[in-house]
Design an enzyme around this catalytic site. Structure first.
Site, short mmCIF file in Angstrom:
data_model
loop_
_atom_site.label_atom_id
_atom_site.label_comp_id
_atom_site.label_asym_id
_atom_site.label_seq_id
_atom_site.Cartn_x
_atom_site.Cartn_y
_atom_site.Cartn_z
N ASP A 24 40.86 45.73 35.12
CA ASP A 24 40.26 44.75 34.22
C ASP A 24 39.52 45.44 33.09
OD1 ASP A 24 39.59 42.26 33.25
OD2 ASP A 24 38.67 41.56 35.11
N ASP A 27 42.59 33.87 32.09
CA ASP A 27 41.59 33.54 33.10
C ASP A 27 41.58 32.06 33.43
OD1 ASP A 27 40.68 36.09 33.55
OD2 ASP A 27 38.89 35.92 32.31
#
Length: 738
Positions: free
Chosen positions: A474, A539
């Site tokens: 990430d 997301d």
């Protein structure tokens, strides 16, 4: 004095025949020509002259003389412009005298700024050619590598600039390639968005002047995906000409389409450089990011299929290509930072019960990471949360027959962390300027060897000490002040260091798969896909948003790398509540995963989810290896499909995004089938679905049961009446030849 050269070399090259494409380098006419797929590309590379594209477009007859095409494209002078026609080049550099935008800018303390690169040498390779260019006056060489796919005609462009002088060269701008685009390509399609709303397509009419998209976020970004499509205003998914360009670069970028006053149109792409980022000492070189280009005469979906083939067959590792994409479970939206071993074990057991194949432990397992304000950078298993380490959880997961995955954000550090307290000088910053607040974290300067070595050691130690087969990598903030402790900009170097670090980890752990996540889809370019196995697309797990996000991403990304998760019934980002049928049907059309609290789902919803997972497993080989199609439809519908390459089976997704004004929805004309074949058609999702007012076509044709055999010609030409369905409904239709 600058070093002098004599590059007036010519070589004789042989004709090369490949399976579906041809490459010819004709020394007599100084032309390179590629013919493959449905396109031809002809490049003029006359020794002593700048290289330029003669033609790029629909495939020409193999016996058509290149000089005939060049003659037809001849331009004349006119009043109010130069007396002689200025031929554009691949760099559009200042020295050619063209008054439009330049793709190259460099200088040595203010001098040597006006390079004019001319062809010095052309070399054939097994898959393309290298065109070597030089400017003796400024002592700079510029080499172009052009590779092509003999099956599709997809082109890969890269360029290398080398300082041949005896003084340093300050590189300001360098587009990888500047390409002429036919004037009848009147529309520009770009991709914008924001966090949790990526890959939003913008289609505008090209205008006089310059269309410019610049990204300075230090990552691919949510709002400026580095890709463009140029097409006719009538080009649709299945018809019309289109050109696609993608910059395979994970950092700052610039894209341009220049519609100049003389009528010519040029598209260019390259890395965006900050002042002083690239200073070439004598003998040093700079390589640009690759630009991937494709042409289609059969619409936008055909263009996308070329990019999909490139990702699947060129970028992804053979081990990834050959393995069925496992059903994913990610712990984030189930537990967030609240890690509890027994609860996680219960989630893993529930996941295995419904068919999950990979369990990924997200943020919160390390250091003092109980929230997003502390612990980032301390890549040691938390004794407070996991007193016996991760082994009890991993053993539980693997004993259930699942693979274990884990989350890292190696490029970042919290100020409240042991790493930052020990090495406050390791971050990117701008001396004398306060850090921009962004998710309570700073960016590490991973271009420093000691930083990169530390991160490699920590990530590698976790992977070596545990049975882990998957890493979610990430990156959750922009590079607002990407400077080092000497004050030099490091945004470009950061990307190269990132790639090198991931490459190093993959070499050390070849069986571990990597996912690229950056606050969702903010790092989803082909440069990253060359060293990862999956993209976290967004997301947002809101299935309604995901329908548009995934459709936009599909212009360049195949379904096999597009992470798509079943989220909670109530989406925490949008506040919207959606049915399990809608959520699962949306996630199924990608690399399917789950990201919800399975302990709170009802028995009925778990059964429905289990059925959807089984359906995904049944069809994932088709979904991830077949030919992808987007189908033109009314705005309230999103219709996509995948057809096996031998056309023996197909799966189509029809989603009703909103309500519709007509009493009945539109007709559906399927695409991609064999006109002469007969197909048994069934509606396979949701199970036991009934239209709002029966009988609909589903009941009349027994589509929810045994189905009905229909000809491909009827389905494609005559079409079918879609059933009436409420908004936020996804229906999947499966077809196979009997």
């Amino acid at each position: 004095m600058p070093e002098r050269f004599s590059f007036l070399q010519k070589r004789k090259f042989d004709y090369e025949q490949t399976m579906a494409g041809e490459m010819q380098i004709d020394n007599r006419e100084d032309v390179v020509r590629f013919d493959a797929g449905d396109m031809s590309f002809i490049l003029s590379c006359t020794t002593g002259e700048p290289p330029f594209v003669i033609y790029w477009g629909p495939r020409l007859a193999s016996d058509m003389p290149d000089k005939e095409v060049a003659l037809l494209h001849m331009r004349q002078s006119a009043h109010g412009i130069e007396d002689s026609i200025l031929q554009p080049s691949l760099a559009m550099e200042p020295g050619i005298g063209y008054t439009g935008s330049s793709g190259f800018s460099a200088h040595r303390e203010g001098s040597d700024w006006g390079s004019r690169f001319v062809v010095s040498q052309v070399d054939q390779t097994s898959t393309g050619c290298r065109v070597g260019c030089l400017d003796e006056r400024t002592a700079i060489t510029l080499d172009y590598d052009i590779a092509f796919s003999s099956d599709t005609g997809l082109l890969t462009f890269s360029s290398v600039i080398t300082n041949r002088g005896d003084q340093s060269l300050n590189l300001i701008d360098m587009a990888t390639i500047c390409l002429p685009i036919p004037q009848h390509m009147t529309d520009i399609i770009g991709f914008t968005g924001r966090w949790a709303r990526e890959f939003q397509m913008e289609r505008i009419n090209r205008f006089a002047g310059s269309y410019v998209r610049e990204n300075r976020r230090g990552r691919t970004s949510h709002d400026c995906f580095p890709a463009l499509i140029l097409c006719d205003d009538k080009t649709s998914e299945q018809a019309g000409e289109a050109y696609g360009l993608h910059l395979a670069w994970s950092g700052n970028s610039r894209m341009r389409v220049d519609s100049n006053g003389d009528g010519r149109v040029f598209a260019s792409m390259g890395a965006l450089l900050f002042p002083g980022e690239i200073v070439l000492e004598p003998g040093r070189s700079f390589k640009s990011p690759d630009v991937i280009g494709a042409f289609s005469s059969s619409g936008l979906s055909a263009l996308s299929r070329q990019f999909h083939d490139h990702v699947r067959h060129t970028l992804l590792r053979p081990s990834t290509r050959s393995r069925a994409r496992p059903v994913h479970y990610n712990s984030w939206e189930a537990v967030y930072f609240d890690h509890d071993l027994e609860r996680l074990k219960a989630l893993a057991s529930r996941a295995a019960d419904i068919g999950v194949e990979r369990f990924v432990l997200d943020d919160g397992w390390f250091g003092a990471r109980r929230n997003d304000r502390a612990g980032l950078g301390d890549w040691y298993v938390s004794d407070a949360v996991y007193p016996d380490g991760l082994k009890p959880l991993i053993d539980h997961v693997t004993d259930l027959g699942m693979e274990m995955g884990i989350w890292f954000e190696p490029e970042m550090v919290n100020p409240d962390s042991d790493l930052f307290r020990a090495h406050p000088d390791w971050i990117l910053t701008l001396d004398g300027v306060d850090q921009v607040s962004f998710r309570n974290q700073y960016v590490l300067d991973i271009s420093r060897p000691e930083v990169s070595d530390h991160l490699f050691e920590r990530v590698s130690a976790i992977l070596s000490d545990h049975d882990i087969g998957y890493v979610k990598w990430d990156m959750n903030r922009d590079l607002n002040h990407p400077g080092n402790d000497q004050g030099f900009a490091r945004a470009h170097t950061h990307v190269l260091a990132l790639w090198a670090l991931i490459d190093r980890l993959r070499d050390a752990h070849p069986d571990v798969e990597f996912e690229s996540c950056s606050s969702g889809g903010a790092r989803a370019d082909f440069g990253m896909l060359a060293r990862t196995d999956r993209i976290w697309t967004s997301d947002s797990n809101d299935a309604l948003d995901r329908q548009i996000i995934q459709r936009g991403a599909s212009h360049f990304l195949p379904l096999s790398v597009m992470g798509a998760h079943v989220g909670p019934r109530h989406c925490h980002i949008t506040g919207r509540t959606l049915s399990m049928a809608m959520r699962a049907g949306t996630a199924l059309m990608g690399h399917m995963g789950l990201e919800l609290n399975l302990l709170e789902e009802s028995a009925d919803e778990l059964d429905e989810l289990k059925t959807a997972i089984a359906l995904y497993k049944t069809h994932r080989a088709l979904l991830h290896a077949g030919d992808f199609y987007r189908i033109d439809s009314a705005e309230y519908l999103n219709i996509i499909g995948v057809v096996a390459q031998d056309k023996s089976e197909a799966l189509y997704s029809v989603t009703y995004l909103t309500g519709h004004i007509p009493a009945l929805p539109s007709w559906l004309h399927l695409v991609g089938l064999d006109l002469k074949a007969s197909y048994r058609m069934r509606q396979v999702w949701p199970q036991n679905w009934v239209s709002e007012k029966s009988p609909s076509i589903v009941e009349a044709m027994d589509l929810a049961g045994e189905g009905t055999v229909v000809s491909g010609e009827a389905l494609m030409k005559a079409g079918m009446q879609l059933p009436v369905a409420p908004p936020e409904t996804t229906l999947l239709f499966y077809l196979c030849t009997d």
